[in-house]
Design a protein around this motif. Structure first.
Motif, PDB file in Angstrom:
ATOM      1  N   LEU A   1       0.828  -1.204   0.000  1.00 59.33           N
ATOM      2  CA  LEU A   1       0.000   0.000   0.000  1.00 59.33           C
ATOM      3  C   LEU A   1       0.864   1.256   0.000  1.00 59.33           C
ATOM      4  O   LEU A   1       0.626   2.194  -0.778  1.00 59.33           O
ATOM      5  N   LEU A   2       1.883   1.286   0.837  1.00 58.93           N
ATOM      6  CA  LEU A   2       2.739   2.467   0.952  1.00 58.93           C
ATOM      7  C   LEU A   2       3.500   2.759  -0.340  1.00 58.93           C
ATOM      8  O   LEU A   2       3.781   3.917  -0.659  1.00 58.93           O
ATOM      9  N   LEU A   3       3.817   1.709  -1.081  1.00 58.91           N
ATOM     10  CA  LEU A   3       4.547   1.883  -2.338  1.00 58.91           C
ATOM     11  C   LEU A   3       3.608   2.022  -3.534  1.00 58.91           C
ATOM     12  O   LEU A   3       4.048   1.968  -4.681  1.00 58.91           O
ATOM     13  N   ASP A   4       2.304   2.179  -3.243  1.00 60.51           N
ATOM     14  CA  ASP A   4       1.292   2.376  -4.295  1.00 60.51           C
ATOM     15  C   ASP A   4       1.245   1.217  -5.290  1.00 60.51           C
ATOM     16  O   ASP A   4       0.985   1.415  -6.481  1.00 60.51           O
ATOM     17  N   LYS A   5       1.475   0.018  -4.787  1.00 57.65           N
ATOM     18  CA  LYS A   5       1.393  -1.159  -5.648  1.00 57.65           C
ATOM     19  C   LYS A   5      -0.050  -1.637  -5.804  1.00 57.65           C
ATOM     20  O   LYS A   5      -0.375  -2.356  -6.750  1.00 57.65           O
ATOM     21  N   ALA A   6      -0.899  -1.258  -4.854  1.00 56.08           N
ATOM     22  CA  ALA A   6      -2.315  -1.626  -4.893  1.00 56.08           C
ATOM     23  C   ALA A   6      -3.072  -0.675  -3.976  1.00 56.08           C
ATOM     24  O   ALA A   6      -2.461   0.087  -3.212  1.00 56.08           O
ATOM     25  N   GLY A   7      -4.398  -0.743  -4.044  1.00 54.03           N
ATOM     26  CA  GLY A   7      -5.221   0.121  -3.206  1.00 54.03           C
ATOM     27  C   GLY A   7      -5.259  -0.344  -1.764  1.00 54.03           C
ATOM     28  O   GLY A   7      -4.644  -1.356  -1.396  1.00 54.03           O
ATOM     29  N   ALA A   8      -6.018   0.379  -0.949  1.00 52.67           N
ATOM     30  CA  ALA A   8      -6.095   0.065   0.480  1.00 52.67           C
ATOM     31  C   ALA A   8      -6.635  -1.343   0.729  1.00 52.67           C
ATOM     32  O   ALA A   8      -6.374  -1.940   1.780  1.00 52.67           O
ATOM     33  N   TRP A   9      -7.356  -1.887  -0.243  1.00 57.33           N
ATOM     34  CA  TRP A   9      -7.910  -3.229  -0.082  1.00 57.33           C
ATOM     35  C   TRP A   9      -6.831  -4.294   0.089  1.00 57.33           C
ATOM     36  O   TRP A   9      -7.106  -5.389   0.602  1.00 57.33           O
ATOM     37  N   VAL A  10      -5.592  -3.983  -0.317  1.00 55.72           N
ATOM     38  CA  VAL A  10      -4.519  -4.969  -0.193  1.00 55.72           C
ATOM     39  C   VAL A  10      -4.250  -5.303   1.279  1.00 55.72           C
ATOM     40  O   VAL A  10      -3.726  -6.375   1.599  1.00 55.72           O
ATOM     41  N   LEU A  11      -4.637  -4.396   2.174  1.00 56.27           N
ATOM     42  CA  LEU A  11      -4.458  -4.659   3.607  1.00 56.27           C
ATOM     43  C   LEU A  11      -5.306  -5.838   4.078  1.00 56.27           C
ATOM     44  O   LEU A  11      -5.019  -6.436   5.118  1.00 56.27           O
TER      45      LEU A  11
END
Length: 259
Positions: free
Chosen positions: A166-176
């Motif tokens: 998420l922090l590296l903008d690899k995916a949206g918040a849903w990746v959490l």
């Protein structure tokens, strides 16, 4: 272990406490790993310009993990901490450093060497993942503590990697959701006690765990960017959801059968 020693250990377990020999063994192993980890954390902080906050965070997290392990020693059932748990302790030290890098992400977002360092930490932790279980079986020291210790280190690692994605903008918040699913499952056991039952060993569960770590590690690499990274993360999330769904259905069906 002599018959007398085995009886002493069994009596201690029955009383909900760890034997003095086990406590001593665990403190020696965990203390040694902690001391070596502190040196490693210091070197990493200097080489990667992580700052003192990251060093303190890694140290405090590892100390907390080891404190919880010591508190749960009565679930081990042996008079020695064991080589398998020592390997898991090393994995915990690596994961704690990885978490510190993610919690203080300035260096992670600004310097590729930090990203590569995170990937290396994860790969080493992943490589050791199967070693602890093998050693426990090899030396006949499988225990509830060892299994839980290993599982929680895995869960923390996956949460750390999903936060990094998420922090590296690899995916949206849903990746959490990938990292939080294990903890959501534990919380769901309070309103749904049936989910607190025991699950049988599962190769599927182990493979899915490795896939989660591998995919999250892959998408952190500088050359992997959206939308590819998002697609990969989504596939990993779907696979994890499928695995948890199977386990939940099994536990619910077992509870109904017992009634």
């Amino acid at each position: 272990m002599t018959t007398k020693e085995r009886s002493a250990v069994q009596a201690a377990v029955a009383d909900g406490r760890a034997s003095p020999a086990l406590k001593t063994s665990a403190l020696i192993v965990l203390g040694s790993v902690f001391a070596v980890a502190l040196v490693g954390y210091g070197l990493a902080a200097v080489q990667l310009s992580l700052g003192r906050d990251a060093l303190v965070a890694a140290t405090v997290l590892l100390l907390l993990i080891f404190a919880l392990v010591v508190n749960g020693l009565h679930h081990h059932g042996f008079d020695r901490f064991g080589l398998a748990n020592a390997v898991t302790a090393v994995r915990a030290a690596l994961v704690s450093m990885a978490c510190a890098i993610v919690v203080f992400p300035d260096a992670l977002q600004e310097a590729q060497p930090t990203v590569w360092a995170l990937v290396v930490l994860v790969l080493v932790a992943l490589a050791l993942d199967g070693v602890d279980g093998h050693l426990a079986r090899r030396f006949s020291q499988e225990s509830e503590l060892g299994a839980r210790f290993d599982m929680e280190v895995d869960a923390l690692l996956i949460l750390c990697l999903s936060a990094a994605a998420l922090l590296l903008d690899k995916a949206g918040a849903w990746v959490l959701l990938i990292g939080l699913m294990r903890y959501g499952f534990v919380l769901a056991q309070y309103p749904l006690p049936r989910l607190a039952g025991s699950l049988p060993p599962s190769l599927r569960r182990k493979v899915v765990c490795v896939v989660q770590v591998a995919v999250l590690c892959l998408i952190l690499l500088p050359g992997i960017a959206p939308p590819v990274s998002s697609w990969l993360a989504a596939l990993a999330l779907l696979l994890l959801s499928y695995s948890f769904a199977i386990d939940c259905l099994y536990l619910l069906s077992q509870a109904e059968a017992d009634e």
